[in-house]
Structure formats: structure tokens, C-alpha cells
Scaffold this motif. Structure first.
Motif, short mmCIF file in Angstrom:
data_model
loop_
_atom_site.label_atom_id
_atom_site.label_comp_id
_atom_site.label_asym_id
_atom_site.label_seq_id
_atom_site.Cartn_x
_atom_site.Cartn_y
_atom_site.Cartn_z
N VAL A 109 1.48 -6.62 -2.49
CA VAL A 109 0.68 -5.86 -3.56
C VAL A 109 1.39 -4.36 -3.73
O VAL A 109 1.44 -3.97 -4.78
CB VAL A 109 -0.81 -5.33 -3.01
CG1 VAL A 109 -1.60 -4.57 -3.73
CG2 VAL A 109 -1.50 -6.98 -2.84
N PHE A 110 2.12 -3.97 -2.75
CA PHE A 110 2.69 -2.88 -3.02
C PHE A 110 3.87 -3.00 -3.89
O PHE A 110 4.26 -2.33 -4.94
CB PHE A 110 3.45 -2.28 -1.55
CG PHE A 110 4.26 -1.22 -1.57
CD1 PHE A 110 3.62 -0.15 -1.37
CD2 PHE A 110 5.75 -1.22 -1.79
CE1 PHE A 110 4.25 1.12 -1.40
CE2 PHE A 110 6.11 -0.01 -2.17
CZ PHE A 110 5.73 1.15 -1.47
N VAL A 111 4.77 -4.22 -3.84
CA VAL A 111 5.64 -4.61 -4.85
C VAL A 111 5.04 -4.75 -6.20
O VAL A 111 5.70 -4.33 -7.19
CB VAL A 111 6.56 -5.85 -4.32
CG1 VAL A 111 7.49 -6.14 -5.26
CG2 VAL A 111 7.11 -5.52 -2.92
N LEU A 112 3.75 -5.65 -6.54
CA LEU A 112 3.29 -5.52 -7.58
C LEU A 112 3.13 -3.91 -8.27
O LEU A 112 3.27 -3.98 -9.41
CB LEU A 112 2.10 -6.18 -7.42
CG LEU A 112 1.07 -6.43 -8.76
CD1 LEU A 112 1.86 -7.25 -9.88
CD2 LEU A 112 -0.22 -7.28 -8.52
N GLY A 113 2.67 -3.16 -7.56
CA GLY A 113 2.40 -1.74 -7.81
C GLY A 113 3.48 -1.02 -8.41
O GLY A 113 3.79 -0.43 -9.40
N ARG A 114 4.91 -1.36 -7.72
CA ARG A 114 5.99 -0.65 -8.34
C ARG A 114 6.62 -1.74 -9.48
O ARG A 114 7.11 -0.95 -10.32
CB ARG A 114 7.04 -1.23 -7.12
CG ARG A 114 6.90 -0.36 -6.09
CD ARG A 114 7.30 1.01 -6.09
NE ARG A 114 8.74 1.16 -6.01
CZ ARG A 114 8.99 2.32 -6.76
NH1 ARG A 114 8.61 3.24 -7.10
NH2 ARG A 114 10.56 2.36 -6.74
N ALA A 115 6.21 -3.04 -9.60
CA ALA A 115 6.62 -3.49 -10.95
C ALA A 115 5.53 -2.97 -12.33
O ALA A 115 6.08 -2.67 -13.24
CB ALA A 115 6.19 -4.92 -10.77
#
Length: 527
Positions: A109-115
Motif C-alpha cells: 500500500v505504501f508503494v501504491l501511494g508512491r505510485a
């Protein structure tokens, strides 16, 4: 209304006609700069708490890969509707991505936020440069670019310290959640003047047809290709050749469309400008990214002391950008770029001298400072040249191409140097307590990998040196033919230097290229 109708040659960017817009867009760049430095500081603790150290590199690569899509989409959006819609949408996505990462309960989810944040960043970056093209006359563009560079000075010094303090006392989440609250102010300040002077199609023309969806698909292909290459560079097994080949297969045909015709061969004019932006940014980002790791593992410095060697970079970068903005320098624009690239080459070439124990560490700080000054001369001047060579209706696409060259070169050169670094044993360097051997710092026997670091800087210096030659091809062929100082003009007269008609150019970033990135899974991202 055309910029020249609202400004006189004696006006400044802080004059009555330009002040609200200037303060607004500079504030946006300031927030982007602070985010880049602060988030990088908090990222290790975030990944550790979310049990996602193995996914740590993707927190950075996700931002870049999706920003490519945002850049290309923003270029088309700006050329059709003006910079206001993509700028407002981009800021909202940028803030939304920060909130998503700041509230994440898992690393994916953290990586999705960065995307999500990357898409917003790509939209904003291009829209800012189109705003400069639309709302400011040509003689005021260099000072605006200098202001962009100056916006990085305070964040580069204060950002890591403030972020570290917040992380220690309040938690890493507040680093992500605190920035969106600051977004509303610059947005409200800049919207009225932006709507008045830079909205709608360029020159009041009728809106063009529907967006070119093929370009969006190609941008997605570039993002996937870059991600595959970065993944492959972290795995030295032969099986890594498969994702590497797939990445190249996606990149090559897409870039032929998304970059100006003749970019790869450095055709005179716009193609050379776009190519050199990538060469300058990529070579210097690689050099800067390895500095902390090199000083900690090879010279035994603490992480804090290693970081301080780069502290003066923001100010010297801004000084270089300020120098190029002087009116007296306008006639020497191409020479400024060549001089800047020469300084960058000298800086990168001298950096590995610190691997020799008898060489004082402060010499590296001086060398990197010289490189920052050269980058200030180069990056800002290339942005000015790009806008000069772009027709109003193509400023968005060409700005998108410049940034694509910038960001893609960072990933490709980091992947290449990261692979060389790992192949020469760089992945075995360790960071240990200060009381261990090896110069009073962290390292021990496994820290002695000078050849790995030397290889990184050799590649970066070679690219920067090639950039000195490309800097001699920035003037369009028709202008070169009429300039007596250009002895090689005749040879390039047949090249297509417009480069933008029917082609996809790339955008610039607010004046200091991002340096975040995990190198071979061993180097911490440089701020």
C-alpha cells in the motif's frame, strides 16, 4: 493574453504583473524539493516498520515509473487546455499519494501511494514549465529558472534535519501527512493569475482534437521497461537477462516516438538539448548517489558527516543558476552549458580520488560543490533553450520530453553503474560501528572495494565528458550556419533541428534533478 502584452523589458518576476504567479509556482517547487529530501530521510524507518525492507527500492522506482505517464499526459493536456487543469490535478494526486503512504498498514500500500504521487509529480513538473513558457516573456524566463533552483537550497539543508526530528519524536507517518496540509496555500495564490494568463489553448486557438492515446500507451511501455531494467540490475544471475531484454524491447520503440527525432544521434537544436539534459542529470545523479556510501564504507565517516559533504550543493547549484540568469549571459547561453558540463566532468572525475587514504575528505566536498555549480549553469540554461526552441502549441510535449530524458537517464545509468558496482563486489560493503577497523569507521575487510566505486565514477565521468561534445550542438543548424564562430555548422546543416513537429519531447524538472534511488540494493537514496 500573450506574455509580452503584460510585461515590459524592465519588469522583474516579482513585479506587480508577475508576483502572485511567481510566488505560487516557486512555492510548489519548494514543497516538491522538501518532499524529495524529507521523505528520503524517513523512508528506511517506514520500510522497517511495514516489514518491507525487501521492497525498499520499489518505493523509489514506483514514483519514477508512474511519473513518466504523468509527464506525457500532462504534455498533451497542457497543449490542449493549458497548464491549469494538469497542475491542479497533479497537486491533488501528489498530496493524495502522500496521504496514502502515510496511512499505509502494509508495504505494498505504501508503494501504491508512491505510485500515485509519481503520477501527480509528472503532471505538475510539465505544467510548471508550460506555465513559464506561457505566462512570462523570454527575457524573464532565466530568472524564473534561477528561482526554481534557489527553492532547493533550504530544503536540501533543513529537510533531512527536520524530517529526522519529526520521525524520531512523532513518527515517520507525520513526514508524509504533514506536507499535504501545505499544498493548499500555493495553489490558491497561483490559480487566479494562472487562469487569467495561461489557461486554454496557446494563443487563443481552438482546442485541438482528442488526446493521442497512443502516446499514453507508449509512456506506460517506457515506465514498465524502466522498471524491468532496474529490477534486472539488482540480480546478477543470468536469468536477469530476460527482464532486461523485455525492458529494452519496451523502451526502444517507445522512445523513438516520445523523444524528438534525432535525439539519439544528438541532432542540432532541440534533440541535442533533450539528450544533454539526460546526460547531465544522469551522470551527476549517479555520482552524488554513491558519495555517502563511499565515505561511510571506504573512509569510515558517520552517515551524518558523509551527508554534510553535500550540504553546500544546493547553494552552489542556485548560484550557478543565478549566474546564467544575468542578462549579460544571454548571448553566451551555449557556452555556459559547455562550461557547466566541463565543470561537472571535472567534479565527477576528481570524486574517486578520496578513495586514496592520504587524500583529505574535504576535497570531495569541494569537487561536488564545483559539480553543483556546473549543474546550475547547465540545467537552467537547457530549460531556457528548450522553451526558446518550442512553438507555443508544442511547449507541453517538448517539456515532457525533456523530463522523460532526465528521469529515464537516472534510472538507466543507476542500473548500469549498480550492476558494475555489484559485479566488482560492491554489494559486500558493510556499515558497522565506529570502533571497528578500517579508518575508524564501519567496514572491516569487506569494506575495501575501491574498484567498485571507481567503476561507478568512471562510467559517470565518461557520460559527462560526452556531454561536453553534445553541448556544442545546441544551436539549430540554420543559426549555426550563420555564426562565424561555429566551424562545424556545415556538417550539421542537413539535420532536422526543429525536432518537435510530430514528435514527443520530454519535460524538465524543477531545477534540481531528483537523486533518490536505491543502487543495487546497497546505497541509501541521496537527498
Amino acid at each position: 493574453m500573450p506574455p509580452n502584452d503584460v510585461s515590459s523589458p524592465r519588469e522583474s518576476v516579482l513585479g506587480a504583473a508577475h508576483r502572485p504567479l511567481t510566488l505560487g509556482i516557486v512555492s510548489v517547487v519548494l514543497l516538491i524539493a522538501f518532499e524529495a529530501t524529507a521523505v528520503g530521510t524517513a523512508m528506511p524507518l517506514a520500510a522497517d516498520e511495514l516489514d518491507g525492507i525487501s521492497l525498499y527500492p520499489y518505493a523509489f522506482s514506483a514514483f519514477f515509473t508512474t511519473s513518466v505517464v504523468g509527464m506525457v499526459a500532462s504534455g498533451q493536456w497542457c497543449d490542449r487546455r493549458g497548464p491549469l487543469p494538469p497542475l491542479a490535478c497533479g497537486i491533488m494526486l501528489f498530496a493524495g499519494g502522500l496521504v496514502l503512504s502515510g496511512t499505509a498498514v502494509g508495504m505494498w500500500v505504501f508503494v501504491l501511494g508512491r505510485a500515485v504521487q509519481g503520477v501527480g509529480g509528472g503532471l505538475v513538473i510539465v505544467a510548471l514549465y508550460v506555465t513559464v513558457s506561457r505566462a512570462y516573456p523570454e527575457h524573464l524566463r532565466p530568472p524564473v529558472m534561477a528561482a526554481f533552483a534557489a527553492s532547493w537550497v533550504v530544503p536540501s539543508v533543513v529537510g533531512p534535519l527536520l524530517s529526522g526530528t519529526v520521525t524520531e519524536h512523532l513518527g515517520w507517518r507525520w513526514v508524509f501527512l504533514g506536507i499535504p496540509a501545505l499544498v493548499a496555500v500555493p495553489l490558491l495564490v497561483m490559480l487566479p493569475p494562472l487562469r487569467k494568463r495561461a489557461s486554454g489553448p496557446p494563443g487563443g486557438a481552438a482546442p485541438p482534437g482528442p488526446p493521442d492515446r497512443r502516446r499514453i500507451r507508449l509512456a506506460v511501455a517506457v515506465a514498465l521497461g524502466a522498471g524491468l531494467l532496474q529490477y534486472a540490475s539488482q540480480d546478477l544471475r543470468w536469468t536477469a537477462l530476460l527482464p532486461a531484454a523485455a525492458g529494452l524491447a519496451l523502451l526502444a520503440p517507445s522512445l523513438r516516438v516520445l523523444l524528438p527525432h534525432g535525439t539519439v544521434r544528438a541532432a542540432r537544436g532541440l534533440p541535442a538539448v533533450v539528450l544533454l539534459r539526460g546526460m547531465a542529470a544522469g551522470s551527476y545523479v549517479v555520482a552524488e548517489s554513491f558519495v555517502p556510501l563511499m565515505l561511510v564504507t571506504q573512509r569510515g565517516l558517520s552517515v551524518t558527516m558523509a551527508g554534510l559533504t553535500l550540504a553546500a550543493g544546493g547553494a552552489l547549484w542556485a548560484l550557478g543558476s543565478f549566474t546564467q540568469s544575468r542578462p549579460a549571459m544571454e548571448r553566451h547561453r551555449e557556452r555556459l552549458v559547455r562550461c557547466g558540463m566541463a565543470l561537472v566532468t571535472l567534479s565527477i572525475g576528481c570524486a574517486p580520488l578520496v578513495l586514496v587514504p592520504s587524500v583529505p575528505v574535504w576535497t570531495l566536498a569541494v569537487a561536488m560543490g564545483v559539480g553543483c555549480f556546473g549543474m546550475g549553469l547547465t540545467i537552467s540554461s537547457l530549460s531556457v533553450l528548450l522553451l526558446r526552441l518550442s512553438a507555443p502549441e508544442e511547449a507541453g510535449r517538448n517539456s515532457a520530453a525533456l523530463q522523460l530524458s532526465d528521469g529515464l537517464s537516472n534510472v538507466l545509468l543507476l542500473a548500469l553503474t549498480g550492476a558494475a558496482f555489484a559485479a566488482l563486489g560492491g554489494g559486500s560493503v558493510t556499515v558497522g560501528p565506529a570502533d571497528e577497523p578500517h579508518g575508524g569507521g564501519a567496514g572491516g575487510a569487506l569494506a575495501d572495494r575501491p574498484a567498485a566505486f571507481a567503476a561507478v565514477y568512471a562510467v559517470a565521468a565518461t557520460v559527462a565528458l560526452a556531454g561536453v561534445w553534445v553541448a556544442g550542438r545546441l544551436r539549430p543548424a540554420d543559426e549555426s550556419a550563420g555564426a562565424s564562430a561555429d566551424t562545424g555548422a556545415g556538417a550539421g546543416a542537413e539535420e532536422n533541428t526543429a525536432g518537435s513537429a510530430g514528435q514527443d519531447p520530454a519535460p524538465p524538472v524543477p531545477e534540481k534533478p531528483a537523486t533518490a534511488g536505491e543502487v543495487s540494493g546497497t546505497a541509501a537514496p541521496a537527498d
